[in-house]
Scaffold this motif. Structure first.
Motif, PDB file in Angstrom:
ATOM      1  N   UNK A   1       0.792  -1.239   0.000  1.00  0.00           N
ATOM      2  CA  UNK A   1       0.000   0.000   0.000  1.00  0.00           C
ATOM      3  C   UNK A   1       0.820   1.283   0.000  1.00  0.00           C
ATOM      4  N   UNK A   2       2.088   1.222   0.400  1.00  0.00           N
ATOM      5  CA  UNK A   2       2.871   2.455   0.522  1.00  0.00           C
ATOM      6  C   UNK A   2       3.837   2.675  -0.641  1.00  0.00           C
ATOM      7  N   UNK A   3       3.931   1.723  -1.544  1.00  0.00           N
ATOM      8  CA  UNK A   3       4.819   1.896  -2.697  1.00  0.00           C
ATOM      9  C   UNK A   3       4.293   3.034  -3.570  1.00  0.00           C
ATOM     10  N   UNK A   4       5.210   3.906  -3.991  1.00  0.00           N
ATOM     11  CA  UNK A   4       4.856   5.074  -4.802  1.00  0.00           C
ATOM     12  C   UNK A   4       5.168   4.789  -6.279  1.00  0.00           C
ATOM     13  N   UNK A   5       4.375   5.387  -7.163  1.00  0.00           N
ATOM     14  CA  UNK A   5       4.571   5.204  -8.607  1.00  0.00           C
ATOM     15  C   UNK A   5       4.832   6.541  -9.278  1.00  0.00           C
ATOM     16  N   UNK A   6       5.855   6.556 -10.117  1.00  0.00           N
ATOM     17  CA  UNK A   6       6.057   7.653 -11.063  1.00  0.00           C
ATOM     18  C   UNK A   6       5.624   7.104 -12.419  1.00  0.00           C
ATOM     19  N   UNK A   7       4.531   7.616 -12.947  1.00  0.00           N
ATOM     20  CA  UNK A   7       3.913   7.049 -14.142  1.00  0.00           C
ATOM     21  C   UNK A   7       4.213   7.902 -15.363  1.00  0.00           C
ATOM     22  N   UNK A   8       4.505   7.221 -16.465  1.00  0.00           N
ATOM     23  CA  UNK A   8       4.766   7.889 -17.743  1.00  0.00           C
ATOM     24  C   UNK A   8       3.898   7.213 -18.793  1.00  0.00           C
ATOM     25  N   UNK A   9       3.059   8.005 -19.466  1.00  0.00           N
ATOM     26  CA  UNK A   9       2.184   7.488 -20.512  1.00  0.00           C
ATOM     27  C   UNK A   9       2.705   7.999 -21.852  1.00  0.00           C
ATOM     28  N   UNK A  10       3.043   7.065 -22.758  1.00  0.00           N
ATOM     29  CA  UNK A  10       3.635   7.497 -24.022  1.00  0.00           C
ATOM     30  C   UNK A  10       3.521   6.359 -25.035  1.00  0.00           C
ATOM     31  N   UNK A  11       3.980   6.622 -26.252  1.00  0.00           N
ATOM     32  CA  UNK A  11       4.002   5.555 -27.246  1.00  0.00           C
ATOM     33  C   UNK A  11       5.262   4.715 -27.069  1.00  0.00           C
ATOM     34  N   UNK A  12       5.278   3.530 -27.688  1.00  0.00           N
ATOM     35  CA  UNK A  12       6.287   2.521 -27.392  1.00  0.00           C
ATOM     36  C   UNK A  12       7.722   2.965 -27.579  1.00  0.00           C
ATOM     37  N   UNK A  13       8.053   3.555 -28.730  1.00  0.00           N
ATOM     38  CA  UNK A  13       9.441   3.910 -29.002  1.00  0.00           C
ATOM     39  C   UNK A  13       9.954   4.956 -28.020  1.00  0.00           C
ATOM     40  N   UNK A  14       9.101   5.909 -27.653  1.00  0.00           N
ATOM     41  CA  UNK A  14       9.512   6.942 -26.696  1.00  0.00           C
ATOM     42  C   UNK A  14       9.778   6.329 -25.331  1.00  0.00           C
ATOM     43  N   UNK A  15       8.975   5.345 -24.933  1.00  0.00           N
ATOM     44  CA  UNK A  15       9.201   4.708 -23.636  1.00  0.00           C
ATOM     45  C   UNK A  15      10.489   3.893 -23.638  1.00  0.00           C
ATOM     46  N   UNK A  16      10.777   3.211 -24.730  1.00  0.00           N
ATOM     47  CA  UNK A  16      12.016   2.436 -24.801  1.00  0.00           C
ATOM     48  C   UNK A  16      13.223   3.370 -24.702  1.00  0.00           C
ATOM     49  N   UNK A  17      13.155   4.514 -25.361  1.00  0.00           N
ATOM     50  CA  UNK A  17      14.244   5.494 -25.249  1.00  0.00           C
ATOM     51  C   UNK A  17      14.410   5.952 -23.806  1.00  0.00           C
ATOM     52  N   UNK A  18      13.299   6.201 -23.136  1.00  0.00           N
ATOM     53  CA  UNK A  18      13.355   6.645 -21.742  1.00  0.00           C
ATOM     54  C   UNK A  18      13.870   5.528 -20.837  1.00  0.00           C
ATOM     55  N   UNK A  19      13.504   4.304 -21.133  1.00  0.00           N
ATOM     56  CA  UNK A  19      14.001   3.158 -20.385  1.00  0.00           C
ATOM     57  C   UNK A  19      15.520   3.089 -20.494  1.00  0.00           C
ATOM     58  N   UNK A  20      16.037   3.240 -21.709  1.00  0.00           N
ATOM     59  CA  UNK A  20      17.488   3.182 -21.928  1.00  0.00           C
ATOM     60  C   UNK A  20      18.211   4.337 -21.250  1.00  0.00           C
ATOM     61  N   UNK A  21      17.541   5.474 -21.130  1.00  0.00           N
ATOM     62  CA  UNK A  21      18.156   6.648 -20.505  1.00  0.00           C
ATOM     63  C   UNK A  21      18.091   6.595 -18.979  1.00  0.00           C
ATOM     64  N   UNK A  22      17.447   5.563 -18.439  1.00  0.00           N
ATOM     65  CA  UNK A  22      17.365   5.433 -16.985  1.00  0.00           C
ATOM     66  C   UNK A  22      16.172   6.118 -16.363  1.00  0.00           C
ATOM     67  N   UNK A  23      15.248   6.623 -17.199  1.00  0.00           N
ATOM     68  CA  UNK A  23      14.092   7.325 -16.664  1.00  0.00           C
ATOM     69  C   UNK A  23      12.931   6.428 -16.291  1.00  0.00           C
ATOM     70  N   UNK A  24      12.990   5.148 -16.654  1.00  0.00           N
ATOM     71  CA  UNK A  24      11.949   4.186 -16.315  1.00  0.00           C
ATOM     72  C   UNK A  24      12.583   2.911 -15.784  1.00  0.00           C
ATOM     73  N   UNK A  25      11.882   2.265 -14.859  1.00  0.00           N
ATOM     74  CA  UNK A  25      12.301   0.946 -14.389  1.00  0.00           C
ATOM     75  C   UNK A  25      11.710  -0.156 -15.273  1.00  0.00           C
ATOM     76  N   UNK A  26      10.457   0.028 -15.670  1.00  0.00           N
ATOM     77  CA  UNK A  26       9.717  -0.969 -16.445  1.00  0.00           C
ATOM     78  C   UNK A  26       8.764  -0.245 -17.371  1.00  0.00           C
ATOM     79  N   UNK A  27       8.366  -0.913 -18.456  1.00  0.00           N
ATOM     80  CA  UNK A  27       7.287  -0.345 -19.262  1.00  0.00           C
ATOM     81  C   UNK A  27       6.485  -1.450 -19.921  1.00  0.00           C
ATOM     82  N   UNK A  28       5.189  -1.191 -20.066  1.00  0.00           N
ATOM     83  CA  UNK A  28       4.293  -2.043 -20.849  1.00  0.00           C
ATOM     84  C   UNK A  28       4.233  -1.486 -22.256  1.00  0.00           C
ATOM     85  N   UNK A  29       4.473  -2.321 -23.246  1.00  0.00           N
ATOM     86  CA  UNK A  29       4.533  -1.807 -24.599  1.00  0.00           C
ATOM     87  C   UNK A  29       4.074  -2.850 -25.606  1.00  0.00           C
TER      88      UNK A  29
END
Length: 317
Positions: A140-168
């Motif tokens: 219940x106490x885990x916090x989320x930083x959420x990013x909503x975007x299209x697939x390629x942009x999320x993969x770029x952000x994942x590689x840059x260290x801005x995301x831990x995981x993404x659904x794509x």
């Protein structure tokens, strides 16, 4: 007696910018302790280092800066005007380091840490809220930083260290990523409710070859899937509009601007009819991706296990 400027080696102008952080960073805490105690021995005792080590570090610091920071009298010291100026900046720098350390420790807290999680626009209204709600039953106490975007942009952000995981979707295939297929979502041909095909329940995609399509912009996974399915059906879609959000496309279909291949809506929309595509098989895989070799904090590891446990049951019925 005031300490005179050192005549020893100093950083050269050419190397100063690139080396000064490496030179100063390890010594700031030493300097702050000496300045606070105004006594080398007491500062050394607090820091747990030999007095001689601390004295040499301060001499080297002054030599590298080319400025006298202390006036010395035995083991007692007092700050020079330059030393007082430097102390203010050193205290702010150390406070920022401590703040950053507290932040990363908090993010890694197993019970109250943070997960940076990305997901597709089409999963934002129902799928992701349901996932987070279910996960937070046990966390219940885990916090989320959420990013909503299209697939390629999320993969770029994942590689840059801005995301831990993404659904794509599509599920990427790249050597630097780890991916797992979680579910499959059927796509439908969406037509206006007064369209010539609106009375049908099923359709072969080739029957829509002469239609005008509204699609997502190039770079979106669903656009790539649309183009590939149309090519498999033997035609290139004639595109009237390229957008960024699936529900916008559904509204434009209702307005008669064209037809679209889309996943099912969270809530049925008036003005359109959604047809099952029988050939080719129209579906998209939904998967989770993360950076290979990237260590997980405990909350990220827990959320990753949760997502993998939802294989085949990720999407709402």
């Amino acid at each position: 007696m005031a300490h005179e400027r050192s005549s020893g080696p100093r950083l050269s102008p050419s190397s100063y910018e690139e080396d000064i952080r490496a030179v100063l960073a390890p010594r700031l805490a030493y300097f702050e302790a000496v300045a606070r105690h105004e006594h080398v021995t007491r500062a050394a005792h607090e820091l747990g280092v030999p007095q001689s080590t601390l004295s040499r570090a301060m001499v080297r610091l002054e030599a590298d800066l080319g400025v006298a920071l202390f006036a010395r009298k035995g083991r007692t010291v007092s700050l020079t005007p330059a030393g007082r100026t430097f102390l203010g900046s050193a205290e702010r720098a150390l406070a920022e380091v401590e703040k950053a350390a507290d932040s990363v420790r908090a993010d890694a807290d197993p019970t109250a840490g943070r997960v940076s999680f990305g997901f597709l626009h089409t999963m934002g209204s129902e799928t992701v809220p349901a996932l987070i709600r279910a996960f937070r039953v046990d966390h219940p106490r885990v916090r989320f930083q959420l990013v909503q975007n299209y697939g390629e942009a999320m993969i770029e952000r994942l590689r840059a260290g801005g995301l831990d995981l993404c659904l794509t979707s599509p599920v990427p295939d790249a050597p630097d990523l780890v991916t797992r297929r979680l579910d499959e979502q059927r796509l439908r041909l969406v037509v206006p409710d007064d369209h010539r095909l609106a009375s049908r329940r099923r359709i072969r995609l080739a029957e829509a070859a002469d239609e005008t399509f509204v699609t997502l912009e190039p770079g979106y996974g669903l656009r790539r899937i649309t183009d590939d399915l149309c090519a498999e059906a033997g035609f290139t879609p004639r595109v009237a509009f390229e957008g960024e959000e699936a529900e916008t496309l559904r509204g434009l279909v209702a307005a008669g601007l064209g037809v679209a291949l889309l996943p099912p809506p969270a809530v049925a929309r008036p003005g359109v009819v959604e047809l099952t595509v029988t050939a080719p098989r129209a579906a998209r895989e939904i998967g989770v991706a993360w950076l290979d070799g990237h260590p997980d904090t405990p909350p990220v590891a827990a959320f990753k296990r949760f997502l993998l446990s939802r294989r085949g049951n990720l999407l709402p019925d």
